[in-house]
Design a protein around this motif. Structure first.
Motif, short mmCIF file in Angstrom:
data_model
loop_
_atom_site.label_atom_id
_atom_site.label_comp_id
_atom_site.label_asym_id
_atom_site.label_seq_id
_atom_site.Cartn_x
_atom_site.Cartn_y
_atom_site.Cartn_z
N MET A 1 -6.31 12.92 3.70
CA MET A 1 -6.06 14.44 3.73
C MET A 1 -5.47 14.92 4.88
O MET A 1 -4.62 15.86 4.93
N ALA A 2 -5.55 14.20 6.02
CA ALA A 2 -4.64 14.50 7.29
C ALA A 2 -3.25 14.35 6.90
O ALA A 2 -2.33 15.16 7.31
N MET B 1 1.09 -1.11 -0.04
CA MET B 1 0.06 0.15 -0.17
C MET B 1 0.92 1.36 -0.20
O MET B 1 1.71 1.31 1.01
N SER B 2 0.43 1.99 -0.75
CA SER B 2 1.44 3.38 -0.83
C SER B 2 0.93 4.37 0.25
O SER B 2 0.04 4.07 0.95
N GLU B 3 1.98 5.29 0.54
CA GLU B 3 1.68 6.19 1.66
C GLU B 3 0.41 6.85 1.53
O GLU B 3 0.17 7.37 0.33
N LEU B 4 -0.40 7.39 2.62
CA LEU B 4 -1.65 7.76 2.54
C LEU B 4 -1.54 9.17 1.84
O LEU B 4 -2.37 9.48 0.87
N LYS B 5 -0.52 9.98 1.99
CA LYS B 5 -0.33 11.09 1.18
C LYS B 5 -0.47 11.27 -0.42
O LYS B 5 -0.50 12.02 -1.02
N GLN B 6 0.15 9.87 -0.75
CA GLN B 6 0.19 9.56 -2.32
C GLN B 6 -1.15 9.30 -2.96
O GLN B 6 -1.29 9.22 -4.03
N GLN B 7 -1.91 9.00 -1.90
CA GLN B 7 -3.30 8.20 -2.52
C GLN B 7 -4.29 9.37 -3.00
O GLN B 7 -4.15 10.26 -2.40
N THR B 8 -5.34 8.90 -3.55
CA THR B 8 -6.06 10.04 -4.17
C THR B 8 -7.43 9.79 -3.32
O THR B 8 -7.86 8.59 -3.21
N CYS B 9 -8.40 10.74 -3.36
CA CYS B 9 -9.65 10.75 -2.60
C CYS B 9 -10.49 10.17 -3.55
O CYS B 9 -10.42 10.52 -4.77
N GLU B 10 -11.54 9.51 -3.09
CA GLU B 10 -12.67 9.08 -4.09
C GLU B 10 -13.78 9.62 -3.69
O GLU B 10 -13.89 10.15 -2.62
N ALA B 11 -14.74 9.84 -4.84
CA ALA B 11 -16.18 10.79 -4.46
C ALA B 11 -16.75 9.98 -3.46
O ALA B 11 -17.08 8.76 -3.65
N CYS B 12 -17.33 10.75 -2.55
CA CYS B 12 -18.43 10.04 -1.45
C CYS B 12 -19.57 10.52 -1.75
O CYS B 12 -19.86 11.49 -2.15
N ASN B 13 -20.80 9.48 -1.44
CA ASN B 13 -22.04 9.80 -1.24
C ASN B 13 -22.49 9.25 0.25
O ASN B 13 -21.60 8.73 1.01
N VAL B 14 -23.73 9.04 0.41
CA VAL B 14 -24.13 8.73 1.63
C VAL B 14 -24.10 7.54 1.99
O VAL B 14 -24.34 6.86 2.92
N ASN B 15 -23.90 6.63 0.71
CA ASN B 15 -23.91 5.33 0.85
C ASN B 15 -22.46 4.53 0.94
O ASN B 15 -22.12 3.64 1.15
N ALA B 16 -21.43 5.72 0.91
CA ALA B 16 -20.10 5.11 1.30
C ALA B 16 -19.73 4.71 2.60
O ALA B 16 -20.41 5.23 3.62
#
Length: 113
Positions: free
Chosen positions: A103-104, A1-16
């Motif tokens: 994001m943190a 698994m890559s470092e968190l800071k290198q990952q991209t966010c995914e779009a979220c909805n109420v079912n995420a």
């Protein structure tokens, strides 16, 4: 698994899905300076950053705003003299999603940039 800071966010909805307790423990180990807090029944990530003066605190606030806009994922930012409090959580699910940990980690990376 890559470092968190290198990952991209995914779009979220109420079912995420919210992070599970096992995921929470694993992800918190990767951002040890952050604290999970519960406000009004909503789990959030919080960290205070210290600075020598207001100008440096404000500059950091603006850097956080830039990364937030880039991912369209926005924290609570409280800027004071010599201090910035950053709080991440996913509003759509009223809790923590992996995006918040990404994001943190990116927020932490601003200090070493």
């Amino acid at each position: 698994m890559s470092e968190l800071k290198q990952q991209t966010c995914e779009a979220c909805n109420v079912n995420a899905p919210k992070v599970t307790d096992a995921e929470l423990a694993e992800l918190m180990a990767q951002i040890p300076d952050w604290s999970p807090v519960v406000r009004d029944g909503v789990m959030q990530l919080e960290r205070q950053f210290k600075f020598k003066n207001f100008k440096l605190a404000l500059a950091f606030t603006n850097q956080v705003a830039e990364i937030a806009e880039a991912e369209f994922h926005h924290p609570t930012l409280v800027t004071e003299w010599g201090k910035v409090t950053v709080v991440w959580w996913t509003h759509a699910i009223n809790g923590l999603h992996k995006n918040d940990f990404i994001m943190a980690a990116r927020t932490d990376a601003l200090l070493s940039a």
